[in-house]
Design a protein around this motif. Sequence first.
Motif, PDB file in Angstrom:
ATOM      1  N   PHE A  54       0.814  -1.219   0.000  1.00  0.00           N
ATOM      2  CA  PHE A  54       0.000   0.000   0.000  1.00  0.00           C
ATOM      3  C   PHE A  54       0.851   1.273   0.000  1.00  0.00           C
ATOM      4  O   PHE A  54       0.343   2.361  -0.176  1.00  0.00           O
ATOM      5  N   GLU A  75      -2.688  -6.421  -4.832  1.00  0.00           N
ATOM      6  CA  GLU A  75      -3.580  -7.530  -5.216  1.00  0.00           C
ATOM      7  C   GLU A  75      -2.821  -8.745  -5.749  1.00  0.00           C
ATOM      8  O   GLU A  75      -3.371  -9.820  -5.887  1.00  0.00           O
ATOM      9  N   PHE A  83      -6.651  -5.117   9.213  1.00  0.00           N
ATOM     10  CA  PHE A  83      -6.553  -3.688   9.498  1.00  0.00           C
ATOM     11  C   PHE A  83      -7.053  -3.362  10.907  1.00  0.00           C
ATOM     12  O   PHE A  83      -7.903  -4.061  11.455  1.00  0.00           O
ATOM     13  N   TRP A  89     -16.433  -5.078   4.726  1.00  0.00           N
ATOM     14  CA  TRP A  89     -17.326  -4.449   3.751  1.00  0.00           C
ATOM     15  C   TRP A  89     -18.746  -4.547   4.281  1.00  0.00           C
ATOM     16  O   TRP A  89     -19.360  -5.625   4.305  1.00  0.00           O
ATOM     17  N   LEU A 104     -12.640 -13.987  -6.609  1.00  0.00           N
ATOM     18  CA  LEU A 104     -11.695 -13.332  -7.519  1.00  0.00           C
ATOM     19  C   LEU A 104     -10.678 -14.334  -8.066  1.00  0.00           C
ATOM     20  O   LEU A 104     -10.178 -14.179  -9.173  1.00  0.00           O
ATOM     21  N   LEU A 152      -7.602 -17.041   2.463  1.00  0.00           N
ATOM     22  CA  LEU A 152      -6.829 -17.027   1.213  1.00  0.00           C
ATOM     23  C   LEU A 152      -5.463 -17.687   1.375  1.00  0.00           C
ATOM     24  O   LEU A 152      -4.680 -17.727   0.422  1.00  0.00           O
TER      25      LEU A 152
ATOM     26  N   GLU B 169      -8.583  -0.740   0.446  1.00  0.00           N
ATOM     27  CA  GLU B 169      -7.285  -1.405   0.565  1.00  0.00           C
ATOM     28  C   GLU B 169      -7.475  -2.884   0.900  1.00  0.00           C
ATOM     29  O   GLU B 169      -6.740  -3.742   0.395  1.00  0.00           O
ATOM     30  N   ALA B 170      -8.465  -3.172   1.748  1.00  0.00           N
ATOM     31  CA  ALA B 170      -8.730  -4.568   2.110  1.00  0.00           C
ATOM     32  C   ALA B 170      -9.138  -5.358   0.872  1.00  0.00           C
ATOM     33  O   ALA B 170      -8.770  -6.532   0.731  1.00  0.00           O
ATOM     34  N   ALA B 171      -9.881  -4.725  -0.027  1.00  0.00           N
ATOM     35  CA  ALA B 171     -10.300  -5.398  -1.255  1.00  0.00           C
ATOM     36  C   ALA B 171      -9.090  -5.661  -2.155  1.00  0.00           C
ATOM     37  O   ALA B 171      -8.960  -6.735  -2.748  1.00  0.00           O
ATOM     38  N   ARG B 172      -8.205  -4.691  -2.230  1.00  0.00           N
ATOM     39  CA  ARG B 172      -6.996  -4.899  -3.035  1.00  0.00           C
ATOM     40  C   ARG B 172      -6.148  -5.993  -2.414  1.00  0.00           C
ATOM     41  O   ARG B 172      -5.536  -6.804  -3.114  1.00  0.00           O
ATOM     42  N   ASP B 173      -6.153  -6.018  -1.090  1.00  0.00           N
ATOM     43  CA  ASP B 173      -5.355  -7.013  -0.372  1.00  0.00           C
ATOM     44  C   ASP B 173      -5.804  -8.444  -0.695  1.00  0.00           C
ATOM     45  O   ASP B 173      -4.990  -9.356  -0.721  1.00  0.00           O
ATOM     46  N   VAL B 174      -7.118  -8.620  -0.908  1.00  0.00           N
ATOM     47  CA  VAL B 174      -7.585  -9.986  -1.208  1.00  0.00           C
ATOM     48  C   VAL B 174      -7.574 -10.284  -2.717  1.00  0.00           C
ATOM     49  O   VAL B 174      -8.036 -11.338  -3.135  1.00  0.00           O
ATOM     50  N   GLY B 175      -7.076  -9.333  -3.513  1.00  0.00           N
ATOM     51  CA  GLY B 175      -6.848  -9.664  -4.913  1.00  0.00           C
ATOM     52  C   GLY B 175      -7.629  -8.861  -5.940  1.00  0.00           C
ATOM     53  O   GLY B 175      -7.582  -9.173  -7.123  1.00  0.00           O
ATOM     54  N   ALA B 176      -8.362  -7.838  -5.505  1.00  0.00           N
ATOM     55  CA  ALA B 176      -9.151  -7.055  -6.455  1.00  0.00           C
ATOM     56  C   ALA B 176      -8.300  -5.941  -7.074  1.00  0.00           C
ATOM     57  O   ALA B 176      -7.606  -5.228  -6.354  1.00  0.00           O
ATOM     58  N   GLY B 177      -8.394  -5.784  -8.370  1.00  0.00           N
ATOM     59  CA  GLY B 177      -7.713  -4.687  -9.053  1.00  0.00           C
ATOM     60  C   GLY B 177      -8.475  -3.393  -8.821  1.00  0.00           C
ATOM     61  O   GLY B 177      -9.596  -3.415  -8.297  1.00  0.00           O
ATOM     62  N   PRO B 178      -7.889  -2.259  -9.224  1.00  0.00           N
ATOM     63  CA  PRO B 178      -8.529  -0.966  -8.944  1.00  0.00           C
ATOM     64  C   PRO B 178      -9.972  -0.858  -9.460  1.00  0.00           C
ATOM     65  O   PRO B 178     -10.843  -0.336  -8.762  1.00  0.00           O
ATOM     66  N   ARG B 180     -12.137  -3.298 -10.086  1.00  0.00           N
ATOM     67  CA  ARG B 180     -13.005  -4.199  -9.312  1.00  0.00           C
ATOM     68  C   ARG B 180     -13.292  -3.595  -7.921  1.00  0.00           C
ATOM     69  O   ARG B 180     -14.399  -3.720  -7.399  1.00  0.00           O
ATOM     70  N   SER B 184     -17.030  -3.088  -6.822  1.00  0.00           N
ATOM     71  CA  SER B 184     -17.576  -3.969  -5.772  1.00  0.00           C
ATOM     72  C   SER B 184     -17.577  -3.345  -4.383  1.00  0.00           C
ATOM     73  O   SER B 184     -18.307  -3.796  -3.506  1.00  0.00           O
TER      74      SER B 184
END
Lengths: 346, 273
Positions: A54, A75, A83, A89, A104, A152, B169-178, B180, B184
Motif C-alpha cells: 500500500f 492484489e 486492518f 465491507w 476473484l 486465502l 485497501e482490504a479489497a486490493r489485499d484480497v486480490g481485487a484490481g482498482p 473491481r 464492488s
Amino acid sequence: MSVLKIKDVSKIFASGQVRAVDNFSLEVADGELVCLLGPSGSGKSTLLRMVGGFERPTSGVMTIDGEDITHVPPEKRPTGMVFQSHALWTHMNVFKNLAFGLKLRKVAPDEIKRRVDAVLDLVGLNGYGTRHVAKLSGGQQQRVALARSLVLEPKILLLDEPFASLDQHLRERLREEVRDIQQRLKITTLFVTHGQDEALSMADRIVVMRDGRTEQIDRPEVIYREPQTPFVAGFIGTMNLIEGNVANGMFSKAGYSTPLPVSDGPAILAIRPEALDLAVTGEGSQGKVHRVTDYGTHGLVDLELNDATRIKAMVPHPDLFKAGQTVTLTPKAIAAYRDGVVIHRA
Amino acid sequence: MAATLIRRPVDWTGIVFAVVLTLVIVFPLIVVGTWAFTNVWRFPAVIPQEFGLKFWNQTLARADVWGSITMSLTLATTVTGLSALICLPAAYAFARLDFPGRDILFFSFLAGHAFPKFGLLVAIAGIFLQLNLIGTFWGVVLIQLVGTLLFMIWIPVAAFQSVDRRMEEAARDVGAGPFRVFWSITLPQAGPTIAAAILLSFVGTFYETEGAWLIGAPQVRTLPVLMISFINNQPVIQYGAVLSVLLWVPSFIALLFARRVVNSGSFARGFGG
C-alpha cells in the motif's frame, strides 16, 4: 516455507521532509511472529503497509521466499492484511466478506463454501455466515477480518494494530486466540502494535522502532531484561532512568549513589521498579516516599530524590510505606547507558 | 424503567415550527389539490360546491399534455443519465486525486448558483442562438445539464470521500484490481448517497422551468412550461391544478426514496455528516 526479507528499505514521503522508514532491514523466518513495536510516528505502520503493497518504498528491496515483491501491487502479493479498523465491507454479510477473495481467484462455489466454513470454525464463528457484519460485536468483527485474510492462505500475515479498537479484556482474549491460530497454521506473521503487553505476550521476536529505525531486535524476554539502548529501556515496561555522573566507580545523583564500575563521566542508570528494594530504616541512599498505590497483589511506591527526580519501586507490602517517609534504596539489578549504548549491566 | 416515567417538557419551539411549515407548505398544496378535483367552486363558498374528475378527463384528453409529459420524462432521463456519465467519474477524481487547480475547479460548480439564474440563462441563450440550439431538444438538455452539476458533483464527491479507504485497501489485499475495487466496494458504499443525488437531479430537471422555457419554447414544451401557459392563458384554474398534481408524482417518489436514504444515514454521510 515462507520467509520475508526486508533489505535496506527507506520511505521518504513526497514532501521530502519526513523519512518515515530509514534504511530498515529485517528477516522474518518461516512460521515466526515478529512484532514491530514503537511509539506513534516510529514508522512501524508505514513499514507494514510497504510489505502489504500500500506504500512504495523509496529505496530498498523486499522479498518473499526469494521473490522480489518491492514493486508488486497489493492484489498480486501473497500477503494478507488485517486492518486496525477491521475494514469489513458493510454492504456484504460475513460469508460474502470471506468469499470475495476466493471468487476473484475463481475458486469453485463448493470449495468456497468449504473453505469459508472451515475458517469460520477456526476463528470460532461457526454459523455466522449469514450475519450482517455491522451487527457483529467488535471482537466478532475482528475475527471476521482475520478470517478474511486467513481464508486465502497467504504466505505472510500482516496485522496492523488489530486489537487497538477493542477493550482491554477482549484484547487480552483475542491476542491469545490469534497467537494460537498463528501457531497452529505456522503462518509467518508481521504484527504492528504500540502495546508492549501485546508484543511481549505474542511475539517470537520484537523489533523496537524509533524514528523509522531499528533500536533493538530480540526475543521478548531479552528486550525486557536486556534493553540495548536507553530508549528501549524506557519504552518497554516501567523503567527508572536516572541521569547522573560517575566518579571513581560511584554513580551519584541528587543524594542517591550506587557503585557503578565504569569510567568517569555522565551515565544513565536504569533500574526496573521490581529490582529496587526499599527499607524504611537502615544505611544507604535516601529517597522520600511521595505516594503509595496498592494494587492488591503488590504496591507501587513513588519516590522523590533530593532534586525531585521521580522514581518508582514495586513492593510486596505497600502498607509498610507512607507518604513523607525517607527510605533507603537498594537496586538488585541495574544497567547503565552512555552515548545511547549500554556500558554496564549487573 | 424510571427513565420512561420522566415527563419530557413540551417542545413549543418545535410545535411552532411545525405549524408554520404546515401553513406555508401544506396549506397551498391542499388548496391546489382541492382545485384539481373540483368541478364547481364559486365565491364565497369555503368548500367546493361540486367535486369531480371533469377537468382530469379534459386535461388528460389533450394531446399537448401527453406530449409534454413524455417530453419532460425524456428530458429528465436524458439529462440525469448524461449528468451521471459526466459527473460521477469527475466526482471520483475530485474525491480521490490531487491535481493542479482542483479546489478552484471544484468550487467553480457553485458559480452557476451564485449569480441570478435568469441573467445567466439569457447570456447562454445568446450563445445558443448562434449555435442554432434554441428551440431544440439538445439545447434544453445542455441548459438543464448545467443546473444538475452542483448536485451531481458535490454530493457524490462527499459520498466517495466518506468511503473508508481501508475498505478499498482490504479489497486490493484480497486480490481485487482498482476497477473491481471501485465496482464492488466503493460504488456500493457510496451508492445510496449517489442514488439520492441522481434522484435530486431527476426531480430538479423534471421541474426546471426557466431554462426549458427560454431555450426550448415553443418547440420543446415540458410539463411545467405547459402548466405556466395554462395558468397564463386559461381562465379555468382547474387545468393548472390538475397539471400541478401530476407534477407532484416525481416528488412523492423522491420523498419515499429519500426517507429510506435519510434514515440509513447515508445522505448525511454524503454531506460529510
